[in-house]
Design an enzyme around this catalytic site. Sequence first.
Site, PDB file in Angstrom:
ATOM      1  N   HIS A 113      -8.454   1.609  -0.989  1.00  0.00           N
ATOM      2  CA  HIS A 113      -8.274   0.647  -2.081  1.00  0.00           C
ATOM      3  C   HIS A 113      -9.611   0.150  -2.637  1.00  0.00           C
ATOM      4  O   HIS A 113      -9.738  -1.006  -3.044  1.00  0.00           O
ATOM      5  CB  HIS A 113      -7.389  -0.528  -1.642  1.00  0.00           C
ATOM      6  CG  HIS A 113      -6.052  -0.087  -1.150  1.00  0.00           C
ATOM      7  ND1 HIS A 113      -5.134   0.536  -1.960  1.00  0.00           N
ATOM      8  CD2 HIS A 113      -5.484  -0.131   0.086  1.00  0.00           C
ATOM      9  CE1 HIS A 113      -4.068   0.848  -1.257  1.00  0.00           C
ATOM     10  NE2 HIS A 113      -4.253   0.462  -0.021  1.00  0.00           N
ATOM     11  N   SER A 168       0.841  -1.198   0.000  1.00  0.00           N
ATOM     12  CA  SER A 168       0.000   0.000   0.000  1.00  0.00           C
ATOM     13  C   SER A 168       0.879   1.253   0.000  1.00  0.00           C
ATOM     14  O   SER A 168       1.715   1.414  -0.886  1.00  0.00           O
ATOM     15  CB  SER A 168      -0.956  -0.040   1.193  1.00  0.00           C
ATOM     16  OG  SER A 168      -1.898   1.026   1.141  1.00  0.00           O
TER      17      SER A 168
END
Length: 304
Positions: A192, A89
């Site tokens: 996300h 991430s």
Amino acid sequence: MSVVVVAPGQGSQTPGFLEPWLAEPRFAEHLGALADAAGLDLVAHGTVSDADTIRDTAVAQPLIVAASLLAFGALAGHRDRLAGVAGHSVGEFAAAAAAGILSEADALALVRERGTAMAEAAALEATGMSAVIGGDESELLAKLDDLGLSPANYNGGGQLVVAGDLAALAQLAGNPPTGARVIPLQVAGAFHTRYMQPAVERLRAAAAGVTVNDPAVTVWTNKDGSTVASGAAFVDLLVGQVANPVRWDLCMAAFEKAGVTGLVELAPAGALVGLAKRGLKGLPTVAVKTPDDLPAAIALIENS
């Protein structure tokens, strides 16, 4: 050259975790430069700020990337011996700097923009994330479809993080898939997923103004676990990643296929080493939590 260096994502920070680093002048000076680039008092946030303060997405993301870059700075002289780098991430920004795709200053400036944009996007609707441990993945994905939830992080080792509307997450927790546990995460929104699309556009505009180089070492992407030879392509993936799932499971599978024989996790370390212990059983690992862990990391790199 068979050790991969990985950088963690949001949630790995804890109050005061940078204190051991700031006891050494070289790291204190480095953090000061990173703080200037981020436009945040990272010294205070890494030492005296409380858990709620550093949970704020706009603070957490630059703080985590800065910590990873502090640790990588002590390993950079061994970069030519690495199999490559990767990040989970927001950790991909640290990986981009470690690979030479972005300067540290540009990586921190973009992360500051990313964190602020994601915090603002998260404030638009009541959303969140939960970790689902165990159970059958196909059963879980079908249940997510029924509830209007999305997979966010495929972490491997039987862990999948899901995201979406808070009420739907509560329904999932109340009626989980067979054999699964649902654990709500202390994050501000559905990262996300499609809820982050406003942040994508803002980050894309910011990324258009930075200098990008092709990677000096192998770098894997969260998109699908593949390697990326073009710096511009990697930055495009960094932008899109905000609203797309993190496929850390595919990254770990790619490490295994590439013959990686060790893994070093940069500060604030622990989460990715934990996933490796489940998804890459038997792989030697080092979690660099404080400067005291650096000799073990260097030994693993030099002796693999």
